[in-house]
Design an enzyme around this catalytic site. Structure first.
Site, PDB file in Angstrom:
ATOM      1  N   GLU A 246      26.199  12.830  54.203  1.00  0.00           N
ATOM      2  CA  GLU A 246      27.807  12.798  54.920  1.00  0.00           C
ATOM      3  C   GLU A 246      29.152  11.688  53.833  1.00  0.00           C
ATOM      4  O   GLU A 246      28.400  11.073  52.670  1.00  0.00           O
ATOM      5  CB  GLU A 246      27.883  11.443  56.532  1.00  0.00           C
ATOM      6  CG  GLU A 246      28.713  11.087  56.232  1.00  0.00           C
ATOM      7  CD  GLU A 246      30.529  10.484  55.669  1.00  0.00           C
ATOM      8  OE1 GLU A 246      30.568  11.290  55.193  1.00  0.00           O
ATOM      9  OE2 GLU A 246      29.514   9.021  55.882  1.00  0.00           O
ATOM     10  N   CYS A 280      35.617   6.620  54.863  1.00  0.00           N
ATOM     11  CA  CYS A 280      35.694   8.458  54.980  1.00  0.00           C
ATOM     12  C   CYS A 280      36.234   8.620  56.063  1.00  0.00           C
ATOM     13  O   CYS A 280      36.722  10.001  56.373  1.00  0.00           O
ATOM     14  CB  CYS A 280      33.937   8.490  54.574  1.00  0.00           C
ATOM     15  SG  CYS A 280      33.057   7.598  53.276  1.00  0.00           S
TER      16      CYS A 280
END
Length: 536
Positions: A246, A280
């Site tokens: 990720e 994020c």
């Protein structure tokens, strides 16, 4: 993401951790002696065999002890996250501590339903005597390398996910947030797990990841920057070690003219400035339909100006500090470059203590207009409290602008029209699209998290995260004890004809009597061959 704020204590091997908001020492720790890593991973592998033999019910009992510890020590956990990461205690409680309790509860209670064996339906008469059962086998020893922006909730969610799937865990937290890693140790210790099943290794990212590869860790879950993710992929190629990556996002927020602008601007403030923009999945760029653009910017400017940033002393701030000086410098560079190319800062948050602000890594919440896709602030991950806003005319233009990115983690659509929301949401290139909301699904244990393009590979959280923690394994067996399959030796013209009859029985269609005839001829040959003796 940058390295830690650490200073070695003179004359010892221990190190001190500092608050990025105040510069104060908040703790000290001993780095792991890397020569011990082979032994630690060997112990983990031994403990995993014991742990994986336990039932889901037994594992559940242990994991729920972690949940109870988190609830009992919620304020202590929020405090250490706030001190070491820089976010406010409200932010730490809402986005770190509460999701951890939710995760422990969800995985403990739902893992069995996701990972229990299940039967596959048969597809053809050729395999009438076969049964298929799917199993999910634990990976073994799982490595988790976690970031500093959510130093508790990101690694802990993956820890409990891996444990409930039957794995041992080797955790490496960011160097900037080692004290939060030590807090995770205490949470896990409350579960009374087999010795060695969970290991927290403290050291540089490169040294620890290399040690994981060299000592045969079965999979690595990494959350961090795109360049580091690519380096890990290069390392993983040598051993074909699977990875879940990720790697960040440049997440768009698309606001249509029929949107509730009060909710949309509130959502932009939350998803853009929360955690000082170091999310994020947070809003990194906003596109607003031209008819409501001016009103949207006006409302968002007022709310940005009303925000208070500074060190959290008495729950009197809305936004804390950034976590590293290096990241603050990136944010400053993006903003300054945009200003140099014609952008405008419309509003910023205000400091509650200008003198105290000089001691920490603070950056004000910043609203910008006059931006375009030639600017870094609209192209690269800023990872800070900056909201650049552009206008668009049509739905197609909005989708094209939103998809014009190398990343595809999250996105959001803001409209009262449900049909439009679903249509645009499906067209946006991102692993998660929320309607009239943004960012929060990371806190939902049941929802998958991840994206594509340079946002990474694989998924964590929920059913898909649990599946990533296992190997799918098929068990195939006969219902009745047959001696041969139709396609086994010896071969003859009759074998060839039977295979044709099977094909035509399944797919030829047409005359039902011909289908029946093919089926009878097939069974007339197949059953004697399967259950009869091969005469030699």
């Amino acid at each position: 993401m940058s390295e830690t704020i650490l200073q070695e204590r003179t004359g010892t091997g221990s190190k001190q951790a500092f608050s990025p908001a105040t510069g104060e020492v908040i703790g000290q720790y001993e780095p792991t002696d890397m020569s011990h890593v082979p032994e630690l991973i060997a112990r983990a592998r031994k403990a995993q065999k014991e742990w994986s033999s336990l039932s889901f019910r037994q594992r559940k009992k242990q994991i729920l002890k972690m949940r109870d510890y988190i609830v009992e020590h919620a304020e202590e956990l929020a405090d250490i996250v706030s001190k070491e990461n820089g976010k406010s205690r409200v932010d730490a409680l809402a986005t770190e501590v509460v999701p951890c309790a939710l995760a422990a509860n969800w995985y403990a209670k739902r893992a069995k339903g996701v990972l229990k064996p299940f039967k596959l339906a048969s597809s053809t008469i050729l395999f009438f005597n076969k049964k298929n059962e799917m199993m999910h086998v634990p990976l073994g020893v799982v490595g988790i390398i976690s970031p500093w922006n959510y130093p508790l909730s990101i690694p802990f969610g993956e820890v409990v996910m891996g444990l409930m799937a039957g794995n041992a865990i080797v955790l490496k937290v960011a160097g900037t947030t080692v004290m939060v890693g030590k807090a995770i140790e205490k949470i896990v210790a409350a579960a009374d797990l087999p010795s060695g099943l969970f290991t927290h290794i403290i050291g540089s990212g490169g040294a620890v990841s290399t040690a994981m590869f060299e000592n045969g860790v079965d999979k690595i879950f990494f959350t961090g920057s795109v360049p580091t993710g690519k380096e890990l992929m290069k390392q993983a190629a040598d051993t074909l070690t699977p990875l879940s990556l990720e790697l960040g996002g440049k997440d768009p927020m698309v606001v249509f003219e029929d949107a509730d602008l009060e909710r949309a601007t509130n959502g932009a403030v939350w998803a853009g400035y929360q955690n000082a923009g170091q999310s994020c999945g947070g809003v990194e760029r906003i596109y607003v339909q031209e008819k409501v653009y001016d009103r949207f910017v006006e409302l968002l400017a007022k709310k940005t100006s009303a925000l208070r940033h500074g060190p959290d002393r008495d729950f009197d701030v809305d936004m804390g500090s950034m976590t590293t000086e290096a990241q603050r410098n990136i944010v400053h560079r993006h903003v300054q470059s945009a200003l140099d190319h014609g952008a405008t800062v419309v509003a910023t948050s205000h400091s509650i203590d200008a003198e105290a602000e000089q001691k920490g890594y603070f950056y004000p919440a910043t609203l910008m207009t006059g931006v375009n896709h030639s600017m870094d602030v609209m192209r690269e991950e800023t990872f800070g409290p900056v909201l650049p806003v552009m206008k668009f005319k049509t739905e197609q233009e909005a989708v094209e602008l939103a998809n014009d990115s190398t990343m595809a983690l999250t996105s959001s659509v803001w409209t009262k029209n449900k049909r439009r929301a679903r249509r645009v949401g499906a067209a946006l290139q991102s692993g998660v699209t929320t309607v009239n909301d943004h960012l929060y699904t990371h806190g939902q244990s049941e929802t998958p998290w991840g994206g594509w393009k340079e946002s990474g590979i694989g998924r964590t959280h929920g059913k898909f995260g649990l599946l990533e923690m296992t190997h799918p394994k098929l068990i195939n067996y006969d219902i009745l004890p047959a001696r041969r399959n139709l396609w086994w030796h010896p071969f003859s013209r009759r074998t060839y004809d039977a295979l044709l009859q099977a094909l035509r029985f399944n797919y030829a269609g047409g005359n039902p009597f011909r289908k029946l005839s093919n089926g009878l001829k097939l069974m007339g040959y197949m059953i004697p061959k399967m259950f009869g003796r091969w005469k030699v």
